[in-house]
Motif scaffolding. Structure first.
Motif, PDB file in Angstrom:
ATOM      1  N   GLU A  64      -6.270   1.261  -3.037  1.00  0.00           N
ATOM      2  CA  GLU A  64      -5.949   0.264  -2.020  1.00  0.00           C
ATOM      3  C   GLU A  64      -6.365  -1.133  -2.455  1.00  0.00           C
ATOM      4  O   GLU A  64      -5.654  -2.119  -2.230  1.00  0.00           O
ATOM      5  CB  GLU A  64      -6.644   0.641  -0.709  1.00  0.00           C
ATOM      6  CG  GLU A  64      -6.204   1.974  -0.142  1.00  0.00           C
ATOM      7  CD  GLU A  64      -7.156   2.509   0.910  1.00  0.00           C
ATOM      8  OE1 GLU A  64      -6.976   3.674   1.321  1.00  0.00           O
ATOM      9  OE2 GLU A  64      -8.082   1.786   1.310  1.00  0.00           O
TER      10      GLU A  64
ATOM     11  N   ARG B 131      -7.321  -4.724   3.339  1.00  0.00           N
ATOM     12  CA  ARG B 131      -6.715  -3.490   2.833  1.00  0.00           C
ATOM     13  C   ARG B 131      -7.156  -2.288   3.656  1.00  0.00           C
ATOM     14  O   ARG B 131      -6.399  -1.348   3.856  1.00  0.00           O
ATOM     15  CB  ARG B 131      -6.971  -3.301   1.352  1.00  0.00           C
ATOM     16  CG  ARG B 131      -8.400  -3.036   0.879  1.00  0.00           C
ATOM     17  CD  ARG B 131      -8.873  -1.609   1.107  1.00  0.00           C
ATOM     18  NE  ARG B 131      -9.917  -1.215   0.198  1.00  0.00           N
ATOM     19  CZ  ARG B 131     -10.873  -0.357   0.495  1.00  0.00           C
ATOM     20  NH1 ARG B 131     -10.955   0.172   1.711  1.00  0.00           N
ATOM     21  NH2 ARG B 131     -11.756  -0.009  -0.407  1.00  0.00           N
TER      22      ARG B 131
ATOM     23  N   ALA C  93      -4.546   0.073   5.575  1.00  0.00           N
ATOM     24  CA  ALA C  93      -4.465   1.521   5.340  1.00  0.00           C
ATOM     25  C   ALA C  93      -4.489   2.283   6.660  1.00  0.00           C
ATOM     26  O   ALA C  93      -3.759   3.266   6.839  1.00  0.00           O
ATOM     27  CB  ALA C  93      -5.608   1.973   4.436  1.00  0.00           C
TER      28      ALA C  93
ATOM     29  N   THR D 105       2.224   1.846  -3.436  1.00  0.00           N
ATOM     30  CA  THR D 105       1.215   2.266  -4.405  1.00  0.00           C
ATOM     31  C   THR D 105       0.755   3.689  -4.147  1.00  0.00           C
ATOM     32  O   THR D 105       0.520   4.459  -5.090  1.00  0.00           O
ATOM     33  CB  THR D 105       0.028   1.289  -4.385  1.00  0.00           C
ATOM     34  OG1 THR D 105       0.510  -0.045  -4.571  1.00  0.00           O
ATOM     35  CG2 THR D 105      -0.961   1.604  -5.490  1.00  0.00           C
TER      36      THR D 105
ATOM     37  N   LEU E 136       0.825  -1.205   0.000  1.00  0.00           N
ATOM     38  CA  LEU E 136       0.000   0.000   0.000  1.00  0.00           C
ATOM     39  C   LEU E 136       0.860   1.255   0.000  1.00  0.00           C
ATOM     40  O   LEU E 136       0.578   2.219  -0.731  1.00  0.00           O
ATOM     41  CB  LEU E 136      -0.927   0.008   1.215  1.00  0.00           C
ATOM     42  CG  LEU E 136      -2.146  -0.898   1.197  1.00  0.00           C
ATOM     43  CD1 LEU E 136      -2.941  -0.720   2.480  1.00  0.00           C
ATOM     44  CD2 LEU E 136      -3.028  -0.632  -0.004  1.00  0.00           C
TER      45      LEU E 136
ATOM     46  N   ALA F  69      -3.956  -2.382  -5.160  1.00  0.00           N
ATOM     47  CA  ALA F  69      -2.682  -2.773  -4.552  1.00  0.00           C
ATOM     48  C   ALA F  69      -2.796  -4.129  -3.865  1.00  0.00           C
ATOM     49  O   ALA F  69      -1.934  -5.002  -4.023  1.00  0.00           O
ATOM     50  CB  ALA F  69      -2.232  -1.708  -3.551  1.00  0.00           C
TER      51      ALA F  69
END
Length: 318
Positions: free
Chosen positions: A297, A107, A111, A25, A22, A300
């Protein structure tokens, strides 16, 4: 086209690898149009369909379809379900249909952990998780992957669910369920909210100096997990500007109450990770990270799953 199960997604996304994917990306960027919201009237209430496309400039292409049914709690089912379609970039040929629910949960938690790695104090050791859905245990695991968490408290509307979740982590942390949410907030270094609430659960006057507030729910303007005071004396960061201004109920309602402005947002996650903006200004500052989810996200995470499985296949055949 390969069908990728929830179990394969979980196995392919250990926290450190996913968080690093993440981060990479967000730094490099992808093409990610605004997601489509479609309200669906069901016999037992309104549901939402989300369509979230994204693609690398010279690489993978992906899109997620998510159904959000808040009323599923009454049936003992997850509120969020979906699928992710990943294609190769040269000719647009589908590669995999991936379980979107597991992908989304992982994800999302990653994050939040990535933001906490930048914004939370390095010595943050106590975590309060508000909410007891499928995302809650992943938030505990993900935050513990980036900060030295030793103490976890869990609050939920259903005390039995809170106790069940706390018991799952009792062998790893000092982990207990709580019923007094305000008291729990005052003691927490990190407060992580993952609910579908439309009423404020966290109040700004209960956040202690140096706290980090992670807001995962409230993905529609009508939702909120905080009161406006949480934003008045805090340093506010977001996953993406477009998502925050277009959908984040906590921010939009604070703006309507004249307690916050769009210009008060310090930076988005990409700016933080590219070192274009500093994180917290001092150990005593209160930081807020508001996310509504970004198709970047998902792409990725899907790429990480696909490449992990390809490596597994190559290893097995060698």
């Amino acid at each position: 086209m390969r069908i990728v199960s929830a179990g394969e997604v979980a196995r392919s996304l250990p926290w450190h690898s996913l968080i690093e994917r993440l981060a990479h990306t967000f730094r490099t960027g992808v093409e990610s149009p605004p997601r489509h919201h479609h309200a669906m009237q069901r016999p037992d209430g309104e549901a939402t369909m989300l369509l979230m496309p994204a693609w690398e400039k010279n690489g993978y292409i992906g899109m997620k379809m998510v159904n959000v049914f808040p009323q599923n709690a009454d049936a003992g089912l997850p509120a969020i379900s979906g699928v992710y379609l990943l294609s190769e970039g040269a000719h647009g040929q589908p590669l995999a249909c991936i379980d979107g629910s597991e992908l989304t949960r992982r994800r999302t938690a990653a994050a939040s952990a990535l933001a906490a790695r930048v914004l939370a104090r390095e010595d943050a050791s106590s975590l309060l998780v508000i909410g007891t859905g499928k995302l809650a245990p992943m938030l505990i695991e993900a935050h513990a992957a980036v900060r030295p968490i030793t103490r976890v408290r869990v609050w939920g509307r259903n005390p039995e669910k809170s106790a069940e979740l706390a018991a799952r982590f009792a062998d790893r942390f000092d982990c207990q369920s709580v019923t007094d949410i305000d008291a729990a907030v005052t003691e927490a270094d990190i407060v992580s909210c993952a609910t579908l609430s439309t009423q404020a659960l966290v109040h700004g006057d209960t956040l202690k100096p140096g706290a980090h507030l992670d807001l995962v729910g409230a993905f529609k303007p009508s939702m909120r997990e905080t009161d406006a005071e949480c934003f008045i004396n805090s340093e506010v960061f977001v996953d993406t500007y477009a998502g925050a201004i277009g959908e984040a109920g906590d921010i939009l309602q604070a703006i309507r109450e004249n307690a916050f402005t769009e210009q008060d947002i310090r930076a988005d996650l990409a700016e933080l990770l590219r070192d274009e903006h500093a994180g917290r200004s001092s150990p005593e500052a209160i930081t807020v990270f508001k996310s509504v989810g970004a198709s970047l996200e998902d792409l990725a995470a899907a790429i990480e799953v696909w490449e992990h499985l390809r490596t597994e296949d190559a290893t097995a055949s060698s």
